[in-house]
Scaffold this motif. Structure first.
Motif, mmCIF file in Angstrom:
data_model
loop_
_atom_site.group_PDB
_atom_site.id
_atom_site.type_symbol
_atom_site.label_atom_id
_atom_site.label_comp_id
_atom_site.label_asym_id
_atom_site.label_seq_id
_atom_site.Cartn_x
_atom_site.Cartn_y
_atom_site.Cartn_z
ATOM 1 N N PRO A 5 0.877 -1.145 -0.023
ATOM 2 C CA PRO A 5 0.003 0.037 -0.097
ATOM 3 C C PRO A 5 0.680 1.105 0.143
ATOM 4 C CG PRO A 5 0.078 -0.999 2.095
ATOM 5 C CD PRO A 5 0.818 -1.843 1.124
ATOM 6 N N ARG A 6 0.576 2.312 -0.931
ATOM 7 C CA ARG A 6 1.299 3.513 -0.940
ATOM 8 C C ARG A 6 0.847 4.376 0.266
ATOM 9 N NH1 ARG A 6 4.160 4.172 -5.546
ATOM 10 N NH2 ARG A 6 4.358 6.368 -5.248
ATOM 11 N N GLY A 7 1.925 5.181 0.862
ATOM 12 C CA GLY A 7 1.656 6.155 1.796
ATOM 13 C C GLY A 7 1.417 5.945 2.950
ATOM 14 N N GLU A 8 1.734 4.590 3.144
ATOM 15 C CA GLU A 8 1.303 4.203 4.510
ATOM 16 C C GLU A 8 2.747 3.672 5.477
ATOM 17 O OE1 GLU A 8 -1.553 1.024 4.695
ATOM 18 O OE2 GLU A 8 -2.991 2.263 3.216
ATOM 19 N N GLY A 9 3.848 3.899 4.819
ATOM 20 C CA GLY A 9 5.121 3.760 5.632
ATOM 21 C C GLY A 9 5.595 2.083 5.411
ATOM 22 N N ASP A 10 5.164 1.508 4.358
ATOM 23 C CA ASP A 10 5.285 0.096 4.166
ATOM 24 C C ASP A 10 7.007 -0.171 3.890
ATOM 25 O OD1 ASP A 10 5.804 -2.668 2.544
ATOM 26 O OD2 ASP A 10 3.678 -2.482 3.142
ATOM 27 N N PRO A 11 7.547 -0.761 4.580
ATOM 28 C CA PRO A 11 9.043 -1.010 4.543
ATOM 29 C C PRO A 11 9.612 -1.672 3.114
ATOM 30 C CG PRO A 11 7.996 -2.827 5.964
ATOM 31 C CD PRO A 11 7.173 -1.866 5.625
ATOM 32 N N ALA A 12 8.407 -2.012 2.314
ATOM 33 C CA ALA A 12 8.778 -2.575 0.999
ATOM 34 C C ALA A 12 9.437 -1.328 0.147
ATOM 35 C CB ALA A 12 7.817 -3.152 0.185
ATOM 36 N N PHE A 13 8.782 -0.303 0.300
ATOM 37 C CA PHE A 13 9.265 0.962 -0.249
ATOM 38 C C PHE A 13 10.727 1.601 0.184
ATOM 39 C CE2 PHE A 13 4.431 1.164 -1.001
ATOM 40 C CZ PHE A 13 4.618 1.296 -2.255
ATOM 41 N N TRP A 14 11.002 1.371 1.494
ATOM 42 C CA TRP A 14 12.263 1.834 1.940
ATOM 43 C C TRP A 14 13.320 1.043 1.589
ATOM 44 C CZ3 TRP A 14 12.307 6.080 5.406
ATOM 45 C CH2 TRP A 14 13.921 6.325 5.707
ATOM 46 N N ASN A 15 13.187 -0.250 1.513
ATOM 47 C CA ASN A 15 14.363 -1.007 0.907
ATOM 48 C C ASN A 15 14.285 -0.844 -0.543
ATOM 49 O OD1 ASN A 15 14.874 -2.391 3.389
ATOM 50 N ND2 ASN A 15 13.518 -3.838 3.163
ATOM 51 N N LEU A 16 13.099 -0.610 -1.159
ATOM 52 C CA LEU A 16 13.315 -0.183 -2.664
ATOM 53 C C LEU A 16 14.133 0.982 -2.862
ATOM 54 C CD1 LEU A 16 12.883 -0.784 -5.661
ATOM 55 C CD2 LEU A 16 10.634 0.236 -5.530
ATOM 56 N N GLY A 17 13.975 1.897 -2.076
ATOM 57 C CA GLY A 17 14.469 3.336 -1.951
ATOM 58 C C GLY A 17 16.346 3.158 -1.942
ATOM 59 N N ILE A 18 16.515 2.298 -1.038
ATOM 60 C CA ILE A 18 17.894 2.154 -0.686
ATOM 61 C C ILE A 18 18.360 1.404 -2.026
ATOM 62 C CG2 ILE A 18 19.724 0.712 0.681
ATOM 63 C CD1 ILE A 18 17.750 1.178 3.117
ATOM 64 N N ALA A 19 18.038 0.115 -2.368
ATOM 65 C CA ALA A 19 18.353 -0.242 -3.592
ATOM 66 C C ALA A 19 18.600 0.571 -4.868
ATOM 67 C CB ALA A 19 17.791 -1.637 -3.863
ATOM 68 N N ALA A 20 17.477 1.438 -5.047
ATOM 69 C CA ALA A 20 17.614 2.044 -6.069
ATOM 70 C C ALA A 20 18.530 3.140 -6.125
ATOM 71 C CB ALA A 20 16.061 2.783 -6.249
ATOM 72 N N THR B 268 8.315 8.502 -2.132
ATOM 73 C CA THR B 268 7.018 8.776 -2.132
ATOM 74 C C THR B 268 6.072 8.054 -1.731
ATOM 75 O OG1 THR B 268 7.446 10.372 -3.942
ATOM 76 C CG2 THR B 268 5.237 10.068 -3.668
ATOM 77 N N GLY B 269 6.053 6.668 -2.253
ATOM 78 C CA GLY B 269 5.392 5.370 -1.694
ATOM 79 C C GLY B 269 5.344 4.966 -0.509
ATOM 80 N N PHE B 270 6.570 5.436 0.225
ATOM 81 C CA PHE B 270 6.554 5.206 1.623
ATOM 82 C C PHE B 270 5.946 6.333 2.606
ATOM 83 C CE2 PHE B 270 8.514 5.378 5.623
ATOM 84 C CZ PHE B 270 8.838 4.096 6.331
ATOM 85 N N GLY B 271 5.789 7.288 1.788
ATOM 86 C CA GLY B 271 4.962 8.343 2.589
ATOM 87 C C GLY B 271 6.003 9.560 2.734
#
Length: 286
Positions: A74-89, A103-106
């Motif tokens: 889910p976007r904008g809800e602090g899901d860690p999947a977005f954080w780890n993707l942000g690091i790798a990217a 942005t997806g993380f929030g």
């Protein structure tokens, strides 16, 4: 795939995870996902597979699997999947994906394209180089990158370098009632061309040392008196500590970061501006 086979792969992945066998865990998850990419539980499997590759520092895999995990989060809800993707990217300098991941993380990031340069506050980063671990102060440029604004004493590390750090705080430093998180370094993202030197200075008052620091910082460089360093055990380093300056008068060693040809002039400028100020024994440490 038969239900029992899927269950066996999942159990193997979890057992490997529990013992930190990251490659085995990643392999089992990927095998499972190869058969059941969109199963009800697949979002968690994609996330764990990507995270295992993050621990392995396999950034291409962490990026590819992380995109799949984020697509199911889910976007904008602090899901860690977005954080780890942000690091790798960020590691791979895939800036469009990194921006979308934050942005997806929030998190709001500066508008535009390419590398992110924002104001994300002050933090501390625990450098990790050949078993030497030093906590330095840094200015966060994005959710995972920070520029070092201390003069490290760890050999090979420099003022001004940019480090990529993890997202989970491992400790806290409090200065003047304000707390700052300590993050573990993942890797050095950009090097610095400012070498470190040590110099012995004599000062009549503590304010003379403050003035020395100011001479360097006003030029965008760094200076750290030896009296500002504290040596801590791992337990204390990863805990919450009140940080206080312990600058004093007298003779002491100072680490400075600036172009080598400019350092003597800066030191002379400082020494000439007040009584009982002098310096000697300038030496390069890298």
């Amino acid at each position: 795939m038969h239900k029992d086979e899927a269950g066996e792969l999942y159990e193997q992945a979890r057992e490997a995870w529990a013992t930190e066998q990251w490659q085995v865990a990643a392999d089992r998850y990927e095998e499972l996902l190869g058969h059941l990419p969109d199963a009800p539980s697949s979002a968690a499997w994609w996330y764990d597979a990507a995270l295992a590759h993050k621990f392995l520092r396999n950034w291409d895999k962490a990026f590819t699997l992380g995109r799949e995990a984020a697509a199911r989060a889910p976007r904008g809800e602090g899901d860690p999947a977005f954080w780890n993707l942000g690091i790798a990217a960020t590691v791979l300098r895939e800036w469009a994906v990194a921006r979308d991941a934050w942005t997806g993380f929030g998190i709001t990031v500066p508008e535009g394209e390419g590398e992110i340069f924002g104001s994300f506050g002050i933090c501390c980063v625990r450098l990790d180089t050949d078993s030497a671990r030093e906590v330095v102060w840094a200015v966060r440029l994005c959710p995972t990158r920070a520029r070092v604004v201390s003069v490290p004493v760890t050999p090979g590390r420099r003022f001004g370098e940019v480090v990529l750090h993890d997202g989970e705080p491992k400790g806290e430093r409090t200065v003047d009632g304000r707390s700052h998180s300590v993050f573990d370094e993942i890797l050095r993202f950009e090097t610095s061309d400012l070498p470190t030197h040590t110099v012995t200075v004599s000062a009549g008052t503590a304010s003379d040392i403050d003035a020395l620091e100011a001479v360097f910082t006003q030029q965008g460089y760094g200076a750290e008196p030896a009296s500002s360093f504290q040596f801590l055990c791992t337990c204390c380093s990863e805990g919450s500590r009140e940080q206080t300056r312990s600058v004093h008068a007298g003779t002491q060693q100072v680490s400075v970061a600036a172009p080598a040809n400019e350092i003597p002039e800066l030191l002379d400028t400082w020494a000439a501006a007040g009584p009982k100020r002098s310096w000697s024994d300038l030496a390069s440490v890298g």
